[in-house]
Design a protein around this motif. Sequence first.
Motif, short mmCIF file in Angstrom:
data_model
loop_
_atom_site.label_atom_id
_atom_site.label_comp_id
_atom_site.label_asym_id
_atom_site.label_seq_id
_atom_site.Cartn_x
_atom_site.Cartn_y
_atom_site.Cartn_z
N UNK A 1 -1.42 -1.29 -4.01
CA UNK A 1 -2.89 -0.54 -3.85
C UNK A 1 -2.52 1.42 -2.87
N UNK A 2 -3.16 1.77 -3.74
CA UNK A 2 -2.89 3.35 -3.72
C UNK A 2 -4.22 4.18 -2.86
N UNK A 3 -3.63 4.26 -2.14
CA UNK A 3 -5.60 4.95 -1.41
C UNK A 3 -5.29 6.88 -3.04
N UNK A 4 -6.20 6.98 -3.09
CA UNK A 4 -6.39 8.23 -3.48
C UNK A 4 -6.26 9.31 -2.54
N UNK A 5 -6.01 10.62 -2.92
CA UNK A 5 -6.47 12.00 -1.75
C UNK A 5 -7.73 12.14 -1.80
N UNK A 6 -8.68 11.41 -1.62
CA UNK A 6 -10.53 11.64 -1.55
C UNK A 6 -10.75 12.18 -0.38
N UNK A 7 -9.98 12.86 0.35
CA UNK A 7 -10.15 14.00 0.71
C UNK A 7 -10.48 15.65 -0.05
N UNK A 8 -9.37 15.09 -1.09
CA UNK A 8 -9.12 16.31 -1.81
C UNK A 8 -10.03 16.40 -2.71
N UNK A 9 -10.47 15.45 -3.06
CA UNK A 9 -11.50 15.17 -3.90
C UNK A 9 -12.79 15.45 -3.60
N UNK A 10 -13.65 15.49 -2.11
CA UNK A 10 -14.67 15.96 -2.00
C UNK A 10 -14.63 17.55 -1.79
N UNK A 11 -13.55 18.41 -1.44
CA UNK A 11 -13.10 19.34 -1.32
C UNK A 11 -13.41 19.79 -2.88
N UNK A 12 -13.56 18.99 -4.35
CA UNK A 12 -14.08 18.90 -5.67
C UNK A 12 -13.09 19.70 -5.91
N UNK A 13 -11.12 19.00 -5.52
CA UNK A 13 -10.54 19.18 -6.31
C UNK A 13 -9.98 18.20 -6.40
N UNK A 14 -9.91 17.81 -8.19
CA UNK A 14 -10.16 16.44 -9.16
C UNK A 14 -8.38 15.59 -9.73
N UNK A 15 -7.56 17.10 -9.53
CA UNK A 15 -6.10 17.33 -9.72
C UNK A 15 -5.36 16.69 -9.31
N UNK A 16 -5.87 17.00 -8.22
CA UNK A 16 -5.00 16.14 -6.80
C UNK A 16 -5.21 14.82 -7.11
N UNK B 1 -4.18 8.93 3.20
CA UNK B 1 -4.53 9.78 1.85
C UNK B 1 -3.86 10.93 1.53
N UNK B 2 -3.25 11.47 2.60
CA UNK B 2 -2.83 12.63 2.93
C UNK B 2 -1.00 12.75 2.72
N UNK C 1 0.71 -1.05 0.32
CA UNK C 1 0.18 -0.30 -0.11
C UNK C 1 0.60 1.46 0.36
N UNK C 2 0.36 2.89 -0.83
CA UNK C 2 1.10 3.42 -0.83
C UNK C 2 -0.72 4.39 -0.07
N UNK C 3 0.55 5.62 0.28
CA UNK C 3 -0.72 7.01 0.36
C UNK C 3 -1.28 6.03 1.82
N UNK C 4 -0.95 5.20 2.78
CA UNK C 4 -2.11 4.45 3.21
C UNK C 4 -2.29 5.37 5.12
#
Length: 246
Positions: free
Chosen positions: A102-117, A79-80, A73-76
Amino acid sequence: MIEQREVARQVLSLMDLTSLNHDDDANSISQLIGSIDASLGLPAAICVFPEFVQQVKTTLSALGWTSIKVATVTNFPKGIEPLDKVLRETQQAIEAGADEIDLVMPYQQFLLEDADTPWQYIKSSKQVIAGRAKLKVIIESGELSNSTLIAEATRLALIAGADFVKTSTGKVTTNATEDAAKSILSVLGKSTKRVGFKASGGIKTLEDAYPYLILAQETFGVEGVTADTVRFGASSLLQDVYAKLR
């Protein structure tokens, strides 16, 4: 009874036997590998923290179980982590013998409507892997709150280069659910690119795994469900499957 054993064999062949605990050490990882009964069948992969990749790779080779992939796993789990650290750990894991990341997507950024990160984390990890391993992207579906966000995260992961989309880390309140699986698979099923699905978190018995297997069959076809398209991330599931096979 025969049908149950057949399902158990299939689920076993799709299993990522996992240990991602804060107190993992060389001994506990040895015990994890030791829990495998080759006479009943082998899992698809073993998933551990990066520091144990080389140990697992060496042990599997010595046992002759080279069909089992080594995942890490990475970013586990949150996701920060900084992107440069994630990419460095990815490179080191591959050099140590990892077959899957198995990479954790930066889902908290995604929730802030930042798809680029999230895009950058997935795309950059895929570039580091450069065909040497599979990239399984964890979208942390339980934190995304609704089917629309889960589908959007799945599409982002797919376009950015994911080889699998995975529900969860298993470290949050809500992990794999059938509703989340339906949202993910609805996107994957429409793609012209073959991207796999991994259900993870809270899948402890064959009965837990079965609904996900059926959903995967509805998406990929009965013959299309293989370790290249479907995985279950679990630890205690192994013993329940073995109990059914016995």
